[in-house]
Write a protein that holds these residues in place. Structure first.
Motif, mmCIF file in Angstrom:
data_model
loop_
_atom_site.group_PDB
_atom_site.id
_atom_site.type_symbol
_atom_site.label_atom_id
_atom_site.label_comp_id
_atom_site.label_asym_id
_atom_site.label_seq_id
_atom_site.Cartn_x
_atom_site.Cartn_y
_atom_site.Cartn_z
ATOM 1 N N TRP A 1 44.724 -44.031 -37.973
ATOM 2 C CA TRP A 1 45.472 -45.295 -37.886
ATOM 3 C C TRP A 1 45.290 -46.116 -39.154
ATOM 4 N N VAL B 1 52.227 -45.804 -32.032
ATOM 5 C CA VAL B 1 51.469 -45.801 -30.788
ATOM 6 C C VAL B 1 52.280 -45.203 -29.643
ATOM 7 N N THR C 1 48.698 -54.341 -28.957
ATOM 8 C CA THR C 1 47.928 -53.148 -29.296
ATOM 9 C C THR C 1 47.233 -53.347 -30.631
ATOM 10 N N VAL D 1 45.351 -51.101 -33.452
ATOM 11 C CA VAL D 1 44.980 -49.752 -33.908
ATOM 12 C C VAL D 1 44.129 -49.886 -35.161
ATOM 13 N N ALA E 1 42.288 -47.056 -30.608
ATOM 14 C CA ALA E 1 43.397 -47.912 -30.176
ATOM 15 C C ALA E 1 43.013 -48.668 -28.912
ATOM 16 N N HIS F 1 44.685 -51.483 -26.060
ATOM 17 C CA HIS F 1 45.918 -52.099 -25.585
ATOM 18 C C HIS F 1 45.597 -53.027 -24.423
#
Length: 541
Positions: A287, A321, A468, A470, A479, A481
């Motif tokens: 990421w 994502v 989110t 990342v 990650a 969320h």
């Protein structure tokens, strides 16, 4: 399915609970399963709590990389407010804090967790001290008081206790039977190189502590620093504190550049076989980490990207994502398999016995997939993405350390890093790059403070919405969320680096990255499968 004849349970010298089951035939592993044995349940704990609580709670996912979880959590909460902008001062502080986290984690991994797979402390007792200094000079490795280290080892042996080195030989007594112990390694490695490794092991324990002090200065404590809260940072930098950080940073950077990296390159030629196995899935995901002012993942110091073998291992694409899904057919969860990560849940099976049914459910880990493919995450993925990404501003810094290392190994092919030892080397090379950048960030913060316009926190609203974050933990792609309603968390989902690395089979039966890396690994002795252990610990699970 063949019956496993190799069981490593637990895998030692790592954080967490992990077991490996494997089948070896004719000296080669033909099948393997990675069994995650701990249910952490942080996602369940967070339901109904305030979004701001996530920063503190999610750090308990890991005692070695809590800073990264805190960052990703704050980013997720901030992303729930589309109008939020992170102040530039906060961006720089977060980079410095994260950089110190990586220095701590990478040094700790190489020495405390992985080094004893390659260095034999007992053989260091046979080293000639003068020859040890000469070898260090020849290989460009920094020196230490090798005589004192050897004397310390000898005293441990005389006392009948090898202390922190005890039980590193799979049941062999390395003093009574040194030849059998040395066969676990490469017997051609000179005793002097082993002594250099032991000396660095002890120095490494001190250096990771020095890196942790930087985290504590900025974060208030370590582990679980307190300052990278949603909205920016709660740490207000002063010149004396920056001096404290810079002094420690230069100390750690000197150790990495003068000791850790050259030793890695010096011992690598003795483990050429470890550059030929452990390749795994040959798909890599990052990421990206360490933001520039744009905060775009493609613009990060280590850019976000993914590489797939099907595209020739040279094409870097930007990850999204929405392409991350989670299979749970072989996991102890009772929920729909193949859901998008952002829409997934964490519901454990209510009637499971949690035994290892290798044909069925056998792990607490889910099986994340990117566009249906298993992906390796971690330093190797980040180094390859940065090295192959011609558009990256950071390409030159990564290319320099990688090209120098490849030249020492006598090749110009970066795919040699796609291996057991290559994975370890990539982590150590990344440590040198992170140390270099961390010094630059401190200088950048000093300039920011001198302008008198430095800001470190902005208000945000996350009462109703979702976001989110990342990022990259030292171990790989991370990650977070969050979904909120009326100021409370209604769902929270996390895909950790270990979730990627330790993935069980997906719905179609394809193995996860570590499982795939174990398949094809040569094993000389199934009772002492050190080759398999090297593969496992190369991932830093």
């Amino acid at each position: 399915m063949a019956t496993p004849n190799i069981t490593m349970d637990p895998i030692t010298r790592i954080e967490g609970q992990l077991a490996i089951q494997a089948v070896a035939e004719n000296g080669v592993i033909t099948d393997a399963w990675a069994v995650s044995k701990l249910f952490r349940g942080i996602e369940v704990v967070l339901k109904g709590r305030a979004p701001e609580d996530a920063f503190y709670v999610t750090q308990r996912m890991c005692g070695v990389c809590p800073t990264s979880h805190g960052h990703a959590s704050s980013m997720a909460v901030e992303a729930a407010d589309p109008t939020f902008e992170l102040p530039n001062g906060a961006r720089i502080v977060r980079n410095i804090l994260e950089g110190a986290e990586w220095l701590h984690s990478h040094i700790f991994h190489f020495y405390a967790l992985a080094a004893l797979d390659y260095v034999n402390p007992a053989k260091a007792l046979q080293a000639n001290i003068a020859d040890t200094y000469a070898l260090a000079m020849e290989k460009g490795i920094g020196t230490a008081d090798f005589g004192a280290v050897q004397a310390r080892l000898a005293k441990l042996v005389e006392g009948g206790d090898l202390s922190i080195f005890t039980n590193g030989w799979w049941g062999i007594d390395p003093v009574a039977n040194p030849q059998a112990a040395d066969e676990l390694y490469n017997p051609d490695i000179p005793a002097e190189l082993h002594l250099i490794g032991v000396s660095q092991y002890l120095q490494g324990l001190e250096m990771q502590g020095t890196a942790a002090q930087i985290i504590a200065i900025i974060g208030g404590k370590f582990p679980m620093p307190m300052t990278s809260v949603a909205g920016g940072t709660a740490w207000m930098p002063r010149s004396d504190k920056l001096d404290d950080c810079l002094f420690r940073l230069k100390t750690v950077a000197a150790f990495v550049n003068d000791h850790m990296v050259p030793f890695t390159l010096a011992i690598a030629p003795y483990y050429e076989r470890e550059l030929t196995y452990g390749q795994g899935v040959k798909n890599y995901l990052s990421w990206g980490a360490f933001d520039r002012p744009t905060r775009r993942i493609e613009d990060r110091y280590l850019p976000g990207g993914f590489i797939k073998e099907s595209a020739g291992l040279t094409t870097v694409n930007r990850p999204m994502v929405e392409h991350v899904t989670e299979d749970v057919t072989h996991s102890w969860y009772d929920q729909e398999s193949g859901q998008r990560f952002t829409e997934s849940e964490t519901n454990i099976v209510s009637d499971g016995d949690f035994n290892q049914d290798l044909d069925g459910q056998y792990s607490w880990g889910k099986a994340p997939r990117y566009q249906r493919d298993a992906m390796e995450a971690g330093p190797l993925a980040r180094i390859l993405v940065a090295y192959m990404d011609q558009s990256s501003q950071s390409n030159s810094a990564v290319r320099e350390v990688v090209d120098n290392a490849l030249a020492t190994l006598g090749t110009d092919d970066p795919t040699v890093l796609m291996s057991t030892l290559g994975r370890v080397a990539a982590r150590n090379l990344e440590t040198a790059v992170a140390a270099k950048w961390a010094e630059e960030w401190i200088e950048e913060l000093v300039v920011e403070l001198r302008t008198g316009r430095a800001e470190f926190w902005n208000s945000y609203s996350s009462s109703n919405g979702e976001g989110t974050g990342v990022w990259e933990a030292p171990r790989g792609a991370l990650a977070h969320h969050v979904k909120t309603a009326n100021g409370r968390i209604t769902n929270y989902q996390i895909v950790t680096p270990s979730t990627w690395i330790l993935s069980p089979r997906s719905d179609d039966g394809a193995p996860g990255p570590m499982e795939a890396a174990l398949i094809g690994t040569p094993v000389r002795d199934i009772e002492r499968p050190i080759e398999a252990a090297r593969v496992v610990r190369s991932f830093d699970p």
